[in-house]
Design a protein around this motif. Structure first.
Motif, mmCIF file in Angstrom:
data_model
loop_
_atom_site.group_PDB
_atom_site.id
_atom_site.type_symbol
_atom_site.label_atom_id
_atom_site.label_comp_id
_atom_site.label_asym_id
_atom_site.label_seq_id
_atom_site.Cartn_x
_atom_site.Cartn_y
_atom_site.Cartn_z
ATOM 1 N N VAL A 122 0.867 -1.186 0.000
ATOM 2 C CA VAL A 122 0.000 0.000 0.000
ATOM 3 C C VAL A 122 0.901 1.232 0.000
ATOM 4 N N GLU A 123 0.332 2.334 -0.482
ATOM 5 C CA GLU A 123 1.117 3.568 -0.559
ATOM 6 C C GLU A 123 0.803 4.546 0.572
ATOM 7 N N GLY A 124 -0.290 4.317 1.279
ATOM 8 C CA GLY A 124 -0.643 5.256 2.333
ATOM 9 C C GLY A 124 -1.580 4.640 3.347
ATOM 10 N N VAL A 125 -1.875 5.436 4.366
ATOM 11 C CA VAL A 125 -2.747 5.005 5.454
ATOM 12 C C VAL A 125 -3.810 6.072 5.686
ATOM 13 N N ILE A 126 -5.043 5.628 5.878
ATOM 14 C CA ILE A 126 -6.154 6.511 6.221
ATOM 15 C C ILE A 126 -6.601 6.111 7.624
ATOM 16 N N ALA A 127 -6.563 7.062 8.550
ATOM 17 C CA ALA A 127 -7.001 6.836 9.936
ATOM 18 C C ALA A 127 -7.904 8.009 10.321
ATOM 19 N N PRO A 128 -8.832 7.823 11.260
ATOM 20 C CA PRO A 128 -9.715 8.931 11.630
ATOM 21 C C PRO A 128 -8.938 10.192 12.036
ATOM 22 N N THR A 129 -7.939 10.034 12.892
ATOM 23 C CA THR A 129 -7.051 11.134 13.287
ATOM 24 C C THR A 129 -5.662 10.532 13.509
ATOM 25 N N ILE A 130 -4.665 11.391 13.586
ATOM 26 C CA ILE A 130 -3.307 10.881 13.829
ATOM 27 C C ILE A 130 -3.208 10.260 15.226
ATOM 28 N N ALA A 131 -4.087 10.667 16.142
ATOM 29 C CA ALA A 131 -4.070 10.100 17.493
ATOM 30 C C ALA A 131 -4.382 8.602 17.487
ATOM 31 N N HIS A 132 -5.025 8.087 16.442
ATOM 32 C CA HIS A 132 -5.269 6.649 16.344
ATOM 33 C C HIS A 132 -3.969 5.893 16.091
ATOM 34 N N ILE A 133 -2.984 6.589 15.558
ATOM 35 C CA ILE A 133 -1.697 5.957 15.254
ATOM 36 C C ILE A 133 -0.682 6.259 16.353
ATOM 37 N N ALA A 134 -0.605 7.518 16.756
ATOM 38 C CA ALA A 134 0.341 7.938 17.798
ATOM 39 C C ALA A 134 -0.351 8.977 18.664
ATOM 40 N N SER A 135 -0.392 8.746 19.968
ATOM 41 C CA SER A 135 -1.178 9.610 20.847
ATOM 42 C C SER A 135 -0.410 10.799 21.430
ATOM 43 N N THR A 136 0.910 10.779 21.365
ATOM 44 C CA THR A 136 1.691 11.881 21.935
ATOM 45 C C THR A 136 2.331 12.703 20.817
ATOM 46 N N PRO A 137 2.624 13.980 21.073
ATOM 47 C CA PRO A 137 3.291 14.781 20.044
ATOM 48 C C PRO A 137 4.617 14.177 19.582
ATOM 49 N N GLY A 138 5.391 13.621 20.503
ATOM 50 C CA GLY A 138 6.650 12.978 20.137
ATOM 51 C C GLY A 138 6.427 11.754 19.262
ATOM 52 N N GLY A 139 5.434 10.954 19.618
ATOM 53 C CA GLY A 139 5.099 9.778 18.824
ATOM 54 C C GLY A 139 4.595 10.157 17.440
ATOM 55 N N GLN A 140 3.844 11.246 17.368
ATOM 56 C CA GLN A 140 3.340 11.715 16.077
ATOM 57 C C GLN A 140 4.483 12.195 15.187
ATOM 58 N N ALA A 141 5.436 12.919 15.771
ATOM 59 C CA ALA A 141 6.603 13.373 15.003
ATOM 60 C C ALA A 141 7.417 12.176 14.518
ATOM 61 N N GLU A 142 7.578 11.183 15.373
ATOM 62 C CA GLU A 142 8.312 9.975 14.989
ATOM 63 C C GLU A 142 7.596 9.260 13.846
ATOM 64 N N PHE A 143 6.256 9.176 13.926
ATOM 65 C CA PHE A 143 5.488 8.527 12.871
ATOM 66 C C PHE A 143 5.634 9.280 11.548
ATOM 67 N N ARG A 144 5.560 10.595 11.593
ATOM 68 C CA ARG A 144 5.726 11.396 10.360
ATOM 69 C C ARG A 144 7.101 11.160 9.734
ATOM 70 N N ALA A 145 8.125 11.099 10.569
ATOM 71 C CA ALA A 145 9.483 10.848 10.059
ATOM 72 C C ALA A 145 9.572 9.446 9.460
ATOM 73 N N TRP A 146 8.942 8.468 10.107
ATOM 74 C CA TRP A 146 8.935 7.108 9.595
ATOM 75 C C TRP A 146 8.253 7.053 8.229
ATOM 76 N N LEU A 147 7.113 7.755 8.092
ATOM 77 C CA LEU A 147 6.423 7.812 6.800
ATOM 78 C C LEU A 147 7.333 8.391 5.722
ATOM 79 N N ALA A 148 8.021 9.465 6.066
ATOM 80 C CA ALA A 148 8.890 10.133 5.093
ATOM 81 C C ALA A 148 10.005 9.211 4.616
ATOM 82 N N THR A 149 10.573 8.428 5.526
ATOM 83 C CA THR A 149 11.654 7.534 5.111
ATOM 84 C C THR A 149 11.148 6.432 4.184
ATOM 85 N N HIS A 150 9.876 6.085 4.295
ATOM 86 C CA HIS A 150 9.295 5.049 3.445
ATOM 87 C C HIS A 150 8.551 5.635 2.241
#
Length: 141
Positions: A91-119
């Motif tokens: 798959v090329e992307g992910v659809i979630a209701p909000t980013i909080a469903h994937i990562a609940s903290t600001p640090g976790g959200q930043a880490e997730f965004r960086a992970w997406l960018a590397t992939h």
């Protein structure tokens, strides 16, 4: 003759190739829901959002985790499958209701965004409104 998921996908790919249209973007639907929430309603809303953008949601790419929302994504069984689909380019992307469903903290959200960018993947969140925009696009990565 009973058709498997793979045969359905193969037939869909043949039809898409024969149509002359370029491949459509495949996305996975992901939500982390507390116990008792109607998963069907959430899934239907995410699927409608994806289809309105002409994204394809393969049968194997609807993933719902149940449990505490604050639980880190690495401790969620469904997230292992979701990240595998993204890493393996199924798959090329992910659809979630909000980013909080994937990562609940600001640090976790930043880490997730960086992970997406590397992939070189993207994420979109229909419940965050028009301001959500796409987290990471292929052009930005």
């Amino acid at each position: 003759m009973k058709r498997t998921t793979a045969s359905h996908e193969r037939r869909r790919n043949i039809a898409d190739a024969a149509s002359g249209f370029p491949d459509r973007t495949r996305v996975l639907l992901y939500a982390n829901l507390p116990e008792g929430v109607d998963q069907g309603t959430v899934t239907a809303r995410l699927r409608a959002f994806a289809e309105a953008r002409d994204f394809v949601v393969p049968d194997y790419a609807v993933i719902i985790d149940s449990g505490a929302v604050a639980r880190p994504r690495r401790e969620r069984p469904g997230w292992f499958k979701a990240s595998e689909l993204l890493r393996e380019n199924r798959v090329e992307g992910v659809i979630a209701p909000t980013i909080a469903h994937i990562a609940s903290t600001p640090g976790g959200q930043a880490e997730f965004r960086a992970w997406l960018a590397t992939h070189v993947k993207f994420a979109d969140y229909p419940d965050e409104g028009a301001a959500s925009a796409v987290e990471v696009t292929r052009a930005e990565a």
